[in-house]
Design an enzyme around this catalytic site. Structure first.
Site, short mmCIF file in Angstrom:
data_model
loop_
_atom_site.label_atom_id
_atom_site.label_comp_id
_atom_site.label_asym_id
_atom_site.label_seq_id
_atom_site.Cartn_x
_atom_site.Cartn_y
_atom_site.Cartn_z
N GLU A 117 0.88 -1.02 0.03
CA GLU A 117 -0.11 0.48 -0.15
C GLU A 117 0.81 1.10 0.24
O GLU A 117 2.21 1.30 0.96
CB GLU A 117 -0.56 0.14 1.46
N GLU A 164 -9.97 5.67 2.72
CA GLU A 164 -9.83 4.59 4.21
C GLU A 164 -10.17 5.81 5.25
O GLU A 164 -9.31 7.14 5.67
CB GLU A 164 -9.23 3.62 4.54
#
Ligand SMILES: *[C@@H]1O[C@H](CO)[C@@H](O)[C@H](O)[C@H]1NC(C)=O
Ligand SMILES: *[C@@H]1O[C@H](CO)[C@@H](O)[C@H](O)[C@H]1NC(C)=O
Ligand SMILES: *[C@@H]1O[C@H](CO)[C@@H](O)[C@H](O)[C@H]1NC(C)=O
Length: 412
Positions: free
Chosen positions: A216, A327
Site C-alpha cells: 500500500e 479510508e
C-alpha cells in the site's frame, strides 16, 4: 571526572528507581520503559547527518547499508538492487500531458532545511512519544486487523466491527503486476486522535483471509502515528492480513530504500485548498519481471526502493486485485458517526477544485505494460458518509472523485 561521578551516581539512581518500582509492584512501568528504549534503538539508526524539519520532525540521513531492512534475517546477505531492471512502458509520459498543468509539483517539507548526502537514505526519526501513543510497543507502526476494503462481501457485521470505512475503485479477476495513480493531496480534518484518514492504492494478493498479501502507498493524516495533523507520504505492507508481518514506512525491516531524497512518513507540502490550487502526487508500484521485487516510484523522478519478493507468498507471483481510494476510521460508538473527513471532506459531485480525485489510474498487465484498467468497480460502505464516482476521459484516463464529510444530516 565530575561528569563521570554524576554519571555513575545517575546509574545508581536509575537502579534504585527500578528496584523501587519493582518493589511497589511497578514492574510493568520499568519494563515498558526499557522496551521503548530498546525499540527506539532498533528503529533509529546512527545518522551521518540530521535535518530538523519545520513541522518538528527530525530526518536522519542514515547510511544506506545501515537501514532497518538489514535487521531482517533473510536480508543479511542480500545484494541491494540499486535500480530496477525494468520500468513499465509509458512511465515517463505523464509530465507531458496537458492535465499536469492544472495541478502543481509537490515536495516534502523537510527539504526547506536541507538534503541528505548521496549514499544515505532519509529516515523520519521515531520519538519516545510516538511509541507511547501506540497501544503497545509491539503494535507501534502497525495497522489493526481487518482494515482492508472488501468490496464484494460488504458484510455489515465486519464493517461495524472494524470501524474502517472506504470509498474506492477496484479491479479484480486477472493477474496484475503493478498499479499507478495520480492522487490529489488534501489535509482532511480528524475528529479524534485514534482515527485516521488516507488516500492510497492497494496491491492485493490472496483472499481476504488470514494470509492476505498487501502493498500500500499514498498519503495519510494519522495523529496517533505521527503526533500531528499533517499530510504524510506513507507505505504499508503485510503478508498475513495485518497480523504478525509488515508495518508502515520503515518501521520494521522489509522495504529496502535506495533513494536519498524522499522520506517515508514525512509531510507532503503544499496541500490542495478548497477552490484553491490543486496538488497531486503520482505513485507507481510494479513488479520487476527479472528479480521479482516490488518497486515503488514517487512522482516522475524518485525511485524509492523495493519490497523483496521473499516477504510475500501470493505477491511473490502476482496480484489478484488492485484498489485505489480513501479510508477512514470511525471510532464513534453506538451507531454515531465521526466527522473525520475523507479526501477533501466534500462529496464527489462537487468536482475539480473541491472534491478529491485519483486520475490516470492504471495497472501493469502480464506483458508489463501500463494500461487503463478494464471493468473498474466502485465500493463504499455508507455513501451518505463517504462516496465515490468514477469516469473516463482523454485527459485524465480512468479517474474518480471520492470522499465526504462523515457525520452530516444523512449520516448521523
Ligand atoms: C550469509 O553468508 C554467510 C557467509 O557466507 C553464511 O554463513 C550465512 O549462512 C548466510 N546467511 C544467510 C541468511 O543466508
Ligand atoms: C488536530 O486537529 C484536531 C481537530 O481536528 C485538534 O483538536 C488537534 O488539536 C490537532 N492536533 C494537533 C497536534 O495539532
Ligand atoms: C452498523 O452501524 C450502523 C450505523 O453506524 C447501524 O445503522 C447498523 O444497524 C449497524 N449494523 C449492524 C449489523 O450492527
Amino acid at each position: 571526572m565530575a561528569a563521570q561521578d554524576s554519571g555513575s551516581r545517575r546509574a545508581v539512581m536509575v537502579a534504585l528507581v527500578l528496584v523501587m518500582l519493582t518493589c511497589a509492584g511497578g514492574m510493568p512501568v520499568s519494563r515498558q520503559r526499557l522496551e521503548v528504549q530498546k525499540h527506539l534503538k532498533r528503529l533509529n539508526k546512527p545518522a551521518v547527518k540530521s535535518i530538523k524539519s519545520p513541522d518538528g520532525d527530525i530526518i536522519d540521513c542514515v547510511h544506506a547499508s545501515h537501514q532497518p531492512a538489514f535487521d531482517h534475517p533473510f536480508l543479511k546477505n542480500h545484494t541491494v538492487q540499486l535500480r530496477p531492471t525494468f520500468h513499465p512502458e509509458g512511465l515517463f509520459d505523464e509530465s507531458k500531458t496537458a492535465s499536469s498543468k492544472e495541478s502543481k509539483a509537490i515536495t516534502q517539507l523537510w527539504h526547506l532545511n536541507g538534503r541528505c548526502p548521496e549514499g544515505t537514505i532519509p529516515i523520519r526519526r521515531t520519538k519516545r512519544d510516538d511509541i507511547l501513543r501506540a497501544s503497545s510497543v509491539k503494535r507501534y507502526g502497525r495497522k489493526k486487523h481487518r482494515s482492508f476494503p472488501q468490496p464484494r462481501s460488504a458484510d455489515p457485521d465486519l464493517i461495524n466491527e472494524s470501524g474502517h470505512q472506504h470509498a474506492i475503485a477496484y479491479v479484480e479477476g486477472d493477474k496484475y503486476y503493478g498499479a499507478k495513480a495520480t492522487i490529489n493531496v488534501w489535509q482532511p480534518r480528524i475528529q479524534q486522535p485514534n482515527e485516521f484518514s488516507l488516500s492510497q492504492l492497494w496491491i492485493l494478493g490472496g483472499s481476504f483471509g488470514e494470509d492476505l498479501n498487501s502493498i500500500e502507498a499514498g498519503w495519510q493524516v494519522s495523529p496517533d502515528l505521527y503526533g500531528d495533523n499533517n499530510t504524510r507520504l506513507f507505505t504499508y505492507w503485510t503478508s498475513d492480513a495485518y497480523q504478525a508481518t509488515g508495518c508502515y514506512n520503515l518501521l520494521c525491516s522489509g522495504f529496502i530504500q535506495v533513494n536519498s531524497e524522499i522520506a517515508m512518513g514525512a509531510s507532503i507540502f503544499p496541500v490542495s485548498g478548497y477552490h484553491g490550487s490543486q496538488y497531486d502526487i503520482s505513485i507507481l508500484v510494479w513488479k520487476d519481471p527479472k528479480e521479482g521485487h516490488w518497486w515503488m516510484q514517487f512522482g516522475n523522478d524518485y525511485v524509492l526502493g523495493y519490497w523483496p519478493s521473499f516477504l510475500f507468498s501470493y505477491l511473490a507471483d502476482s496480484a489478484s486485485m488492485i484498489e485505489w481510494g480513501g479510508e477512514v476510521v470511525n471510532s464513534e460508538p453506538d451507531g454515531e458517526h465521526t466527522s473525520t473527513q475523507m479526501g477533501s471532506g466534500h462529496f464527489p459531485e462537487e468536482g475539480f477544485g473541491k472534491a478529491s480525485y485519483f486520475r490516470n489510474i492504471q495497472i501493469v498487465d502480464g506483458s508489463n505494460n501500463l494500461k487503463a484498467p478494464k471493468g473498474v468497480g466502485t465500493f463504499t460502505e455508507q455513501s451518505n458518509c463517504y462516496d465515490v464516482q468514477n469516469g473516463n476521459n482523454g485527459d485524465w484516463g480512468s479517474f474518480f472523485y471520492f470522499g465526504g464529510p462523515g457525520k452530516n444530516s444523512k449520516c448521523p
